[in-house]
Motif scaffolding. Structure first.
Motif, PDB file in Angstrom:
ATOM      1  N   UNK A 137      25.252  35.344  44.325  1.00  0.00           N
ATOM      2  CA  UNK A 137      26.644  35.534  44.951  1.00  0.00           C
ATOM      3  C   UNK A 137      27.647  35.611  44.470  1.00  0.00           C
ATOM      4  N   UNK A 138      28.194  34.672  43.235  1.00  0.00           N
ATOM      5  CA  UNK A 138      29.175  34.651  41.675  1.00  0.00           C
ATOM      6  C   UNK A 138      30.105  35.237  42.749  1.00  0.00           C
ATOM      7  N   UNK A 139      29.502  37.009  41.816  1.00  0.00           N
ATOM      8  CA  UNK A 139      30.486  38.178  41.712  1.00  0.00           C
ATOM      9  C   UNK A 139      30.763  38.227  43.468  1.00  0.00           C
ATOM     10  N   UNK A 140      30.322  37.332  44.386  1.00  0.00           N
ATOM     11  CA  UNK A 140      31.018  38.414  45.436  1.00  0.00           C
ATOM     12  C   UNK A 140      32.108  36.958  46.573  1.00  0.00           C
ATOM     13  N   UNK A 141      31.958  35.861  46.114  1.00  0.00           N
ATOM     14  CA  UNK A 141      33.278  35.204  46.732  1.00  0.00           C
ATOM     15  C   UNK A 141      34.219  34.529  45.794  1.00  0.00           C
ATOM     16  N   UNK A 142      34.895  34.390  46.267  1.00  0.00           N
ATOM     17  CA  UNK A 142      36.462  33.979  45.524  1.00  0.00           C
ATOM     18  C   UNK A 142      35.952  32.501  44.715  1.00  0.00           C
ATOM     19  N   UNK A 143      36.827  33.185  43.698  1.00  0.00           N
ATOM     20  CA  UNK A 143      36.809  31.614  42.967  1.00  0.00           C
ATOM     21  C   UNK A 143      37.969  30.460  43.160  1.00  0.00           C
ATOM     22  N   UNK A 144      37.616  29.279  42.617  1.00  0.00           N
ATOM     23  CA  UNK A 144      38.337  28.572  43.701  1.00  0.00           C
ATOM     24  C   UNK A 144      39.573  28.010  43.083  1.00  0.00           C
ATOM     25  N   UNK A 175      43.893  38.988  52.404  1.00  0.00           N
ATOM     26  CA  UNK A 175      44.262  38.033  51.811  1.00  0.00           C
ATOM     27  C   UNK A 175      42.661  36.453  51.153  1.00  0.00           C
ATOM     28  N   UNK A 176      42.425  36.786  51.836  1.00  0.00           N
ATOM     29  CA  UNK A 176      40.789  35.631  51.690  1.00  0.00           C
ATOM     30  C   UNK A 176      40.636  35.613  50.412  1.00  0.00           C
ATOM     31  N   UNK A 177      40.642  34.685  50.087  1.00  0.00           N
ATOM     32  CA  UNK A 177      40.259  34.042  48.138  1.00  0.00           C
ATOM     33  C   UNK A 177      41.632  34.659  47.847  1.00  0.00           C
TER      34      UNK A 177
END
Length: 449
Positions: free
Chosen positions: A20-27, A414-416
């Motif tokens: 899932x790493x590539x699909x979620x925004x980085x903090x 805007x998400x992420x």
């Protein structure tokens, strides 16, 4: 965007599943020495008897958030679980009493439906609206994978045994029927909640989330369970090891937000905040408000999700926690504990917990501004956070939005990409600007929920 160089990344505390790493925004949240509330600074904020200097703690959180290692216990104070003006012994007594209360409620739920507390949960309905147990073979198949069959996540999270299903009797009590009707919906939402996190690969953690939400639905007979609550509860499970402590932290958060989930045939609870958001935008950005009204978005329903689950979908998991704690620190009211204690509590409140006159130095910055302006029914900072987001996107919305679908797309993009600290700073500025433009008497009549 605030600089994050030389900061310790916080992602490792909330590990993402590799696929899932590539699909979620980085903090964007970084642990920064001298700004983030550290373990050492947190421990130093207590005197030998356990009394907390909440004022210094709030200012530290407002500058740089909370170190993930102590986030759960700090949240308990921010949400009003404990009074800073209490000793360690007093808090231990309160904690133990609440754990006992939670376990008592959980046992009641277990007696009504044995899967509560079993480490398992359901995703299929087990009862009709008339109280009849559902014996449909397809339902039993879904709720009982059975025979040791290996079913990959998330399907393995519906393991109601056939005995538990077939032994259900007809229910006549309306409260029990209503509660049992929500159990499978809670299960479905549990499967959808934070599934990118390694933490929720464990069945026991999914079951813990289901148990807490099921118990809450039983206790809160007015609101019960609604979609979105799992997003609010999930972090509590991760931050607090004891299930009872996690429940009470969630319960305190719901005291702030439960009005959002109270729905009638003609309205939803968050509508009053959306109406307030419309009023704020009309005052601070009349051109944007007029444009949104022209597009048919004058009800501001496009901001529904942001307010309902406090931006959980607009930020990464880690950044949403950072945003929450900054909001709670800014809004902190030292009367929270006394307001939240039940008047008919079984336990006598120690005399030491009876608060003296509210000290501004013990309030969050946003709360101090409200006191300064004598706001009797204060507006929540979350509404100004949305207003701040809209202001940042005002030019784009004015030039590119030709319909409500465009508005939703621009906001979804805007998400992420939002900065939590910048959003809070923008919200504070808009709040001050709004208070200057709106008479105090008018602002005090607004409702926050």
């Amino acid at each position: 965007m605030w600089r994050s160089d030389n900061g310790e990344p916080a992602d490792s505390y909330y590990e993402i599943r590799p696929e899932c790493i590539d699909d979620v925004p980085k903090t964007r949240f970084k642990i920064k020495a001298g700004k983030t509330l550290s373990v050492r600074k947190w421990q130093a904020a207590f005197n030998p008897d356990g009394y907390l200097d909440i004022g210094k703690t709030l200012s530290r959180i407002q500058r740089g958030g909370i170190h993930p290692a102590i986030r759960g216990e700090v949240w308990e104070f921010l949400l009003g679980c404990y009074d800073p003006n209490s000793s360690t012994e007093e808090r231990n007594q309160i904690r133990q009493r609440r754990r006992v209360q939670y376990n008592t409620w959980k046992e009641v739920c277990h007696q009504l439906f044995p899967l509560i507390g079993s480490g398992k949960f359901i995703t299929a309905p087990v009862i009709t609206e008339e109280g009849q147990p559902i014996q449909d073979p397809l339902v039993l198949l879904e709720t009982n994978p059975g025979n040791g069959a290996v079913i990959p996540p998330p399907d393995n999270a519906a393991p109601l045994t056939s005995d538990a299903a077939t032994n259900l009797e007809r229910v006549t009590d309306k409260r029990i029927i209503q509660w049992m009707l929500t159990l499978h919906q809670i299960g479905l939402d549990v499967l959808r909640t934070d599934r990118t996190l390694v933490f929720y690969e464990k069945q026991e953690n999914l079951a813990k989330l289901w148990d807490i939400l099921a118990v809450y639905a039983w206790v809160d007979t007015d609101v019960g369970y609604c979609q979105g609550m799992s997003d609010l509860c999930s972090p509590m499970i991760m931050l607090l090891d004891d299930e009872g402590d996690a429940f009470w932290c969630f319960e305190r958060l719901m005291r702030r937000l439960r009005g959002n989930f109270r729905c009638t045939d003609s309205s939803v609870g968050v509508e009053s905040q959306l109406s307030t958001l419309a009023s704020i935008t009309q005052v601070l950005d009349p051109k944007l408000h007029e444009h949104l009204e022209h597009l048919g978005g004058g009800d501001y329903l496009f901001a529904f999700r942001m307010l309902m689950v406090l931006f959980r979908r607009e930020f990464s998991f880690c950044d949403s926690l950072y945003l929450w704690e900054m909001m709670w620190a800014l809004e902190y009211d030292p009367d929270l504990f006394m307001m939240y204690e039940e008047p008919d509590s079984d336990c006598e409140k120690p005399e030491e917990l009876k608060r003296k006159a509210k000290s501004k130095s013990q309030c969050g910055k946003y709360e101090r501004d409200k006191l300064k302006n004598h706001s009797e029914a204060p507006l929540p900072i979350s509404v100004f956070l949305v207003a701040s987001v809209l202001k940042d996107k005002s030019a784009k919305l004015l030039t590119e939005a030709r319909g409500l679908d465009d508005v939703v797309k621009i906001l979804n993009d805007m998400t992420g990409n939002l900065d939590a600290k910048k959003a809070c700073t923008g919200a504070m500025k808009l709040h001050k600007k709004y208070l200057k433009k709106v008479p105090k008497k008018s602002s005090s009549t607004e409702h926050s929920s």
